[in-house]
Design a protein around this motif. Structure first.
Motif, PDB file in Angstrom:
ATOM      1  N   ARG A 216       0.730  -1.317   0.147  1.00 17.45           N
ATOM      2  CA  ARG A 216       0.129  -0.093   0.159  1.00 17.45           C
ATOM      3  C   ARG A 216       0.851   1.331  -0.089  1.00 17.45           C
ATOM      4  N   ARG A 217       2.022   1.339   0.654  1.00 27.39           N
ATOM      5  CA  ARG A 217       2.970   2.060   0.829  1.00 27.39           C
ATOM      6  C   ARG A 217       3.605   2.447  -0.575  1.00 27.39           C
ATOM      7  N   GLU A 218       3.898   1.391  -1.084  1.00 28.16           N
ATOM      8  CA  GLU A 218       4.670   1.607  -2.497  1.00 28.16           C
ATOM      9  C   GLU A 218       3.665   2.139  -3.634  1.00 28.16           C
ATOM     10  N   ALA A 219       2.412   1.811  -3.320  1.00 35.08           N
ATOM     11  CA  ALA A 219       1.387   2.464  -4.221  1.00 35.08           C
ATOM     12  C   ALA A 219       0.959   3.771  -4.278  1.00 35.08           C
ATOM     13  N   GLY A 220       1.402   4.261  -3.034  1.00 32.03           N
ATOM     14  CA  GLY A 220       1.396   5.838  -3.014  1.00 32.03           C
ATOM     15  C   GLY A 220       0.214   5.855  -1.937  1.00 32.03           C
ATOM     16  N   GLU A 221      -0.387   5.210  -1.060  1.00 33.47           N
ATOM     17  CA  GLU A 221      -1.313   5.335  -0.284  1.00 33.47           C
ATOM     18  C   GLU A 221      -0.750   6.252   0.705  1.00 33.47           C
ATOM     19  N   ASP A 222      -1.813   7.003   1.441  1.00 34.75           N
ATOM     20  CA  ASP A 222      -1.249   8.092   2.453  1.00 34.75           C
ATOM     21  C   ASP A 222      -1.470   7.021   3.837  1.00 34.75           C
ATOM     22  N   GLY A 223      -0.164   7.007   4.645  1.00 33.46           N
ATOM     23  CA  GLY A 223      -0.159   5.988   5.822  1.00 33.46           C
ATOM     24  C   GLY A 223      -0.863   6.655   6.854  1.00 33.46           C
ATOM     25  N   GLN A 224      -0.652   8.008   6.944  1.00 36.69           N
ATOM     26  CA  GLN A 224      -1.045   8.457   8.099  1.00 36.69           C
ATOM     27  C   GLN A 224      -2.716   8.521   8.134  1.00 36.69           C
ATOM     28  N   MET A 225      -3.220   8.696   6.879  1.00 34.07           N
ATOM     29  CA  MET A 225      -4.919   8.589   6.696  1.00 34.07           C
ATOM     30  C   MET A 225      -5.248   7.206   7.109  1.00 34.07           C
ATOM     31  N   LEU A 226      -4.473   6.052   6.653  1.00 34.07           N
ATOM     32  CA  LEU A 226      -4.718   4.803   6.827  1.00 34.07           C
ATOM     33  C   LEU A 226      -4.698   4.385   8.708  1.00 34.07           C
ATOM     34  N   ALA A 227      -3.595   5.065   9.157  1.00 33.40           N
ATOM     35  CA  ALA A 227      -3.606   5.187  10.769  1.00 33.40           C
ATOM     36  C   ALA A 227      -4.857   5.842  11.226  1.00 33.40           C
ATOM     37  N   ALA A 228      -5.219   6.953  10.766  1.00 37.47           N
ATOM     38  CA  ALA A 228      -6.403   7.589  11.171  1.00 37.47           C
ATOM     39  C   ALA A 228      -7.650   6.544  11.287  1.00 37.47           C
ATOM     40  N   GLN A 229      -7.666   5.999   9.923  1.00 35.26           N
ATOM     41  CA  GLN A 229      -8.965   5.119   9.751  1.00 35.26           C
ATOM     42  C   GLN A 229      -8.881   3.841  10.774  1.00 35.26           C
ATOM     43  N   LEU A 230      -7.692   3.406  10.883  1.00 35.59           N
ATOM     44  CA  LEU A 230      -7.653   1.967  11.828  1.00 35.59           C
ATOM     45  C   LEU A 230      -8.023   2.801  13.229  1.00 35.59           C
ATOM     46  N   ARG A 231      -7.617   4.031  13.799  1.00 35.22           N
ATOM     47  CA  ARG A 231      -8.145   4.222  15.192  1.00 35.22           C
ATOM     48  C   ARG A 231      -9.390   4.361  15.190  1.00 35.22           C
ATOM     49  N   VAL A 232     -10.003   4.717  14.149  1.00 38.90           N
ATOM     50  CA  VAL A 232     -11.578   5.005  14.351  1.00 38.90           C
ATOM     51  C   VAL A 232     -12.270   3.690  14.350  1.00 38.90           C
ATOM     52  N   GLN A 233     -11.840   2.748  13.547  1.00 36.61           N
ATOM     53  CA  GLN A 233     -12.186   1.250  13.960  1.00 36.61           C
ATOM     54  C   GLN A 233     -12.084   0.548  14.874  1.00 36.61           C
ATOM     55  N   HIS A 234     -10.939   1.018  15.427  1.00 41.46           N
ATOM     56  CA  HIS A 234     -10.436   0.707  16.748  1.00 41.46           C
ATOM     57  C   HIS A 234     -11.258   0.884  17.982  1.00 41.46           C
ATOM     58  N   LEU A 235     -11.809   2.179  17.680  1.00 40.36           N
ATOM     59  CA  LEU A 235     -12.652   2.893  18.882  1.00 40.36           C
ATOM     60  C   LEU A 235     -14.059   2.037  18.801  1.00 40.36           C
ATOM     61  N   ALA A 236     -14.308   1.698  17.453  1.00 40.56           N
ATOM     62  CA  ALA A 236     -15.726   1.189  17.391  1.00 40.56           C
ATOM     63  C   ALA A 236     -15.913  -0.113  17.697  1.00 40.56           C
ATOM     64  N   LEU A 237     -14.620  -0.800  17.958  1.00 41.43           N
ATOM     65  CA  LEU A 237     -14.603  -2.410  18.501  1.00 41.43           C
ATOM     66  C   LEU A 237     -14.493  -2.304  20.007  1.00 41.43           C
ATOM     67  N   GLY A 238     -14.535  -1.153  20.548  1.00 39.93           N
ATOM     68  CA  GLY A 238     -14.389  -1.021  21.985  1.00 39.93           C
ATOM     69  C   GLY A 238     -12.886  -0.793  22.405  1.00 39.93           C
ATOM     70  N   THR A 239     -12.230  -0.012  21.934  1.00 40.60           N
ATOM     71  CA  THR A 239     -10.716   0.352  22.300  1.00 40.60           C
ATOM     72  C   THR A 239      -9.602  -1.002  22.395  1.00 40.60           C
TER      73      THR A 239
END
Ligand code: GLU
Ligand code: ZN
Length: 276
Positions: A253-276
């Motif tokens: 994903r990194r090599e394909a040019g995706e924004d890693g910090q955006m991905l990290a932000a999405q994971l933080r949101v998903q993680h909160l939804a799972l109940g931390t």
């Protein structure tokens, strides 16, 4: 300040496969829990499994973590610590707390072993016999003897609360592998103590292992951390993402040019939804 020292957390990947989304979440959880209260976040490369470990993957992991926007302190890799594993194993051996086991996987299956939390529970075949010196031996924890020595133990999970040590789901686990001077259980327990880790964070799939680690801390007189086993990200099909090698690796994903910090932000949101 309330007098509680800020936590020391770590991410401890094994360089025998690329990192995926589940690893990213584990790293982010460890990083954020440390940073939230001014603590330290460590990276430790768990390259004990020499033949399967690849140095270029460790380098890839560092690039992946930086891409996610994380910063860390790197502590020595497991391959530099083999003598500490051997010394601890020797101490356990001298106290009769581990015993040699020459069984193959097939022999363990044939002995009618029951399934446990992490594969089959060793049926104890070698516990009461002299090992054949011609066969390679692993060394297993004598769980009954360990329990008799430690008495009842507890440990604290930040999410699930107080836990009573129960080794029955794992049995006499291997502490020294046939081919290596330690197993995951022995190495990670010694390393976390040596690195001063005070909050062990990892996926809930490794919760059972903490019962073994708490027991080893008691037997070896090591400091006792707290634990934080975070819920796992699941794919739409209910499969653990960390285990799913088909999903693209972070590096792809990194090599394909995706924004890693955006991905990290999405994971933080998903993680909160799972109940931390
Ligand atoms: N090297 C282990 C893994 O990648 C670390 C697990 C742990 O955090 O204790 O699964
Ligand atoms: Zn055996």
């Amino acid at each position: 300040m309330n007098g509680v020292p800020p936590p020391v957390t770590r991410f401890a990947p094994s360089p025998n496969g690329r990192l995926h989304l589940g690893h990213a979440l584990s790293a982010i959880v460890a990083h954020d829990l440390a940073r939230a209260s001014g603590g330290r976040f460590l990276l430790r490369i768990e390259d004990i499994d020499g033949p399967r470990s690849r140095a270029e993957l460790a380098e890839e992991f560092r690039r992946d973590l930086a891409w996610l926007g994380l910063t860390w302190e790197e502590v020595p890799a497991q391959s530099t610590r083999l003598s500490s594993y051997a010394a601890a194993a020797e101490a356990l051996r001298a106290r009769g707390l581990i015993y040699p086991c020459t069984c193959t996987r097939k022999e363990i299956e044939d002995a009618g072993a029951r399934p446990g939390l992490e594969g089959l529970i060793y049926p104890g075949t070698c516990k009461h016999r002299a090992p054949d010196p011609a066969r390679p031996a692993a060394w297993r924890l004598d769980a009954a003897k360990a329990l008799a020595e430690t008495g009842p133990l507890t440990w604290e999970d930040a999410l699930a609360g107080p836990q009573q040590v129960d080794l029955s789901g794992l049995g006499d686990v291997v502490l020294v592998r046939k081919d290596l001077p330690a197993s995951y259980h022995l190495a990670v327990t010694l390393d976390d103590a040596a690195d001063g880790v005070t909050l062990v964070t990892r996926g809930a799939d490794l919760c059972a292992a903490s019962h073994v680690h708490r027991t080893l801390q008691a037997l070896l007189g090591l400091p006792v951390p707290r634990w934080h086993h975070h819920p796992l990200l699941m794919g739409a099909d209910g499969e653990k993402l960390a285990k799913r090698r088909r999903s693209p690796a972070l590096a792809e994903r990194r090599e394909a040019g995706e924004d890693g910090q955006m991905l990290a932000a999405q994971l933080r949101v998903q993680h909160l939804a799972l109940g931390t």
